[in-house]
Design a protein around this motif. Sequence first.
Motif, PDB file in Angstrom:
ATOM      1  N   TYR A 161       2.086  -5.098 -10.133  1.00 49.14           N
ATOM      2  CA  TYR A 161       0.799  -4.656 -10.650  1.00 49.14           C
ATOM      3  C   TYR A 161       0.263  -3.534  -9.770  1.00 49.14           C
ATOM      4  CZ  TYR A 161       0.819  -9.312 -12.884  1.00 49.14           C
ATOM      5  OH  TYR A 161       1.145 -10.434 -13.602  1.00 49.14           O
ATOM      6  N   VAL A 162      -0.573  -2.673 -10.365  1.00 54.20           N
ATOM      7  CA  VAL A 162      -1.289  -1.651  -9.605  1.00 54.20           C
ATOM      8  C   VAL A 162      -2.780  -1.905  -9.761  1.00 54.20           C
ATOM      9  CG1 VAL A 162      -1.315   0.007 -11.533  1.00 54.20           C
ATOM     10  CG2 VAL A 162      -1.552   0.827  -9.181  1.00 54.20           C
ATOM     11  N   ALA A 163      -3.532  -1.702  -8.686  1.00 54.34           N
ATOM     12  CA  ALA A 163      -4.969  -1.975  -8.702  1.00 54.34           C
ATOM     13  C   ALA A 163      -5.756  -0.762  -9.185  1.00 54.34           C
ATOM     14  CB  ALA A 163      -5.445  -2.361  -7.306  1.00 54.34           C
ATOM     15  N   ARG A 164      -6.783  -1.047  -9.989  1.00 52.41           N
ATOM     16  CA  ARG A 164      -7.734  -0.013 -10.370  1.00 52.41           C
ATOM     17  C   ARG A 164      -9.133  -0.509  -9.990  1.00 52.41           C
ATOM     18  NH1 ARG A 164      -7.453   2.471 -16.204  1.00 52.41           N
ATOM     19  NH2 ARG A 164      -8.124   0.393 -16.889  1.00 52.41           N
ATOM     20  N   HIS A 208      -2.338   4.391  -4.229  1.00 52.98           N
ATOM     21  CA  HIS A 208      -2.709   3.125  -4.828  1.00 52.98           C
ATOM     22  C   HIS A 208      -2.320   1.894  -4.022  1.00 52.98           C
ATOM     23  CE1 HIS A 208      -3.799   5.090  -8.670  1.00 52.98           C
ATOM     24  NE2 HIS A 208      -2.919   5.985  -8.233  1.00 52.98           N
ATOM     25  N   ILE A 209      -2.876   0.769  -4.446  1.00 53.46           N
ATOM     26  CA  ILE A 209      -2.563  -0.540  -3.892  1.00 53.46           C
ATOM     27  C   ILE A 209      -1.868  -1.348  -4.979  1.00 53.46           C
ATOM     28  CG2 ILE A 209      -3.552  -2.695  -2.994  1.00 53.46           C
ATOM     29  CD1 ILE A 209      -5.870  -1.007  -1.897  1.00 53.46           C
ATOM     30  N   GLY A 245       0.822  -1.203   0.000  1.00 56.31           N
ATOM     31  CA  GLY A 245       0.000   0.000   0.000  1.00 56.31           C
ATOM     32  C   GLY A 245       0.856   1.252   0.000  1.00 56.31           C
ATOM     33  N   ASP A 246       0.369   2.287  -0.683  1.00 52.25           N
ATOM     34  CA  ASP A 246       1.006   3.601  -0.682  1.00 52.25           C
ATOM     35  C   ASP A 246       0.249   4.461   0.321  1.00 52.25           C
ATOM     36  OD1 ASP A 246       1.864   6.211  -1.182  1.00 52.25           O
ATOM     37  OD2 ASP A 246       2.149   5.849  -3.316  1.00 52.25           O
ATOM     38  N   ASP A 247       0.950   5.013   1.310  1.00 51.89           N
ATOM     39  CA  ASP A 247       0.282   5.730   2.399  1.00 51.89           C
ATOM     40  C   ASP A 247      -0.050   7.177   2.064  1.00 51.89           C
ATOM     41  OD1 ASP A 247      -0.770   5.429   5.033  1.00 51.89           O
ATOM     42  OD2 ASP A 247       0.824   6.722   5.773  1.00 51.89           O
ATOM     43  N   GLU A 248       0.376   7.656   0.910  1.00 56.86           N
ATOM     44  CA  GLU A 248       0.012   9.013   0.509  1.00 56.86           C
ATOM     45  C   GLU A 248      -1.485   9.057   0.200  1.00 56.86           C
ATOM     46  OE1 GLU A 248       0.962  13.054  -0.343  1.00 56.86           O
ATOM     47  OE2 GLU A 248       2.219  11.461   0.462  1.00 56.86           O
TER      48      GLU A 248
END
Length: 433
Positions: A374-377, A346-347, A339-342
């Motif tokens: 991978y990045v989730a959308r 994104h996840i 996880g990106d905390d900004e």
Amino acid sequence: MNKDLLQADSAMHSELDSDFSKIIDAGLSRRRFLQGGATAMGLFLAANPLAEAIAATSNPQSKLLGFTKVPASTADTFVVPEGYVAKPLISWGDPILKGAPAFDESGTQPASAQAGQFGDNTDGMTFFPLSDDHGLLAVNNEYTNYPLLFDHRGEAMTADDVKKAQAAVGVSIFEIKRSADGWKYSKESEYNRRITANTEMMLTGPAAGDNLLKTSVDASGKKVLGTFNNCANGETPWGTYLTCEENFNGFFAKPEGEQTSHEKRYGLKKDSEYQWFKFDDRFNIDKEPNEPNRHGWVVEIDPMDPTSTPLKRTALGRFKHENAAVIVADNGHVVVYLGDDERGEHIYKFVSKHTFNAADKAANRNLLEEGTLYVARFNAEPGEVKGSGEWIELTYGKNGLTKENGFNSQAEVRSPVKPRRLLVPPPWIVRSG
């Protein structure tokens, strides 16, 4: 990097500040989501044993968790259920290395003292058992409080003060044992270790050795000093600790030069409250423009070997890491959820190229070296909470990550400046525009 793409991403950032939050808010208020959390999370985690425990928290008759709930309290003290006791295990400044002095609350101890003492401001941690009543605890030390760290409260910094602050962050690893009096830490165990902002580490994976990671003191682009602002964490099936570099930007400053779009995107500014840049050129972006690129990674540490070199795993991507949840999939590949905390970010998930071998611990040591990120959308119809989503592969040559759009290698893809929707190629990387 194409400047038009940078401008497009800036506009998208304001419009798509938090797609996932908007999906939740559109279908369910935050209060209702929390009130119905047991049911919602039970459905979400239906395939996970944790769902049963979560559901039990809303059932006062359940004995699953085994304790009486405590009332809400604003008291400045630890409040624990009946039959439980809270006692300090270790505190900032407690000595954990041989020869380290006891803590001195005056704030005048030098950097050499802090280098052997437990670090400041703990965050994520993992217990590595040696037996039922014996093991190692790896603990993140995220940041420092200058009004407590120094007698001058950070208002008269010196070079040694900066070294002291750098020694107060990172990771502390120490041995603990349980006796009749409870758990206690071993002050001079051979396992005990401090990993700080000046500990030598190696960059591995697709970004290691790239020109964007080379500095005046490291022409290889593979040898980096330190880790800091370590937030949450993870544990691998082969017994290593993953510490996540989160808001590393706050330790750097660019006092003279103009900020690039990428630097602004990461939150790098002209000044830093930590003031490291005044005494350590590594943290002055005007002098070492690539040094920030060497931070913002997941670091793998072997807690059982205090002489081992921590490894920054660039295959897991560069962003403000909050966590690293590791599982072994049914097909044997290791999957790491990140996880990106900004806010509004994104996840991600990483899938290892090679498979886990439970019978060969050594063979697993480089599973985080190669793989696919991978990045989730997320998508949802208006008014719905249960929606759909997809994992978008972050591989050079795919999904707009091409030379025509400013990407020259997989190394540049893995050093991202927070991807946006792939409707237009986003500025993932640290290159100047």
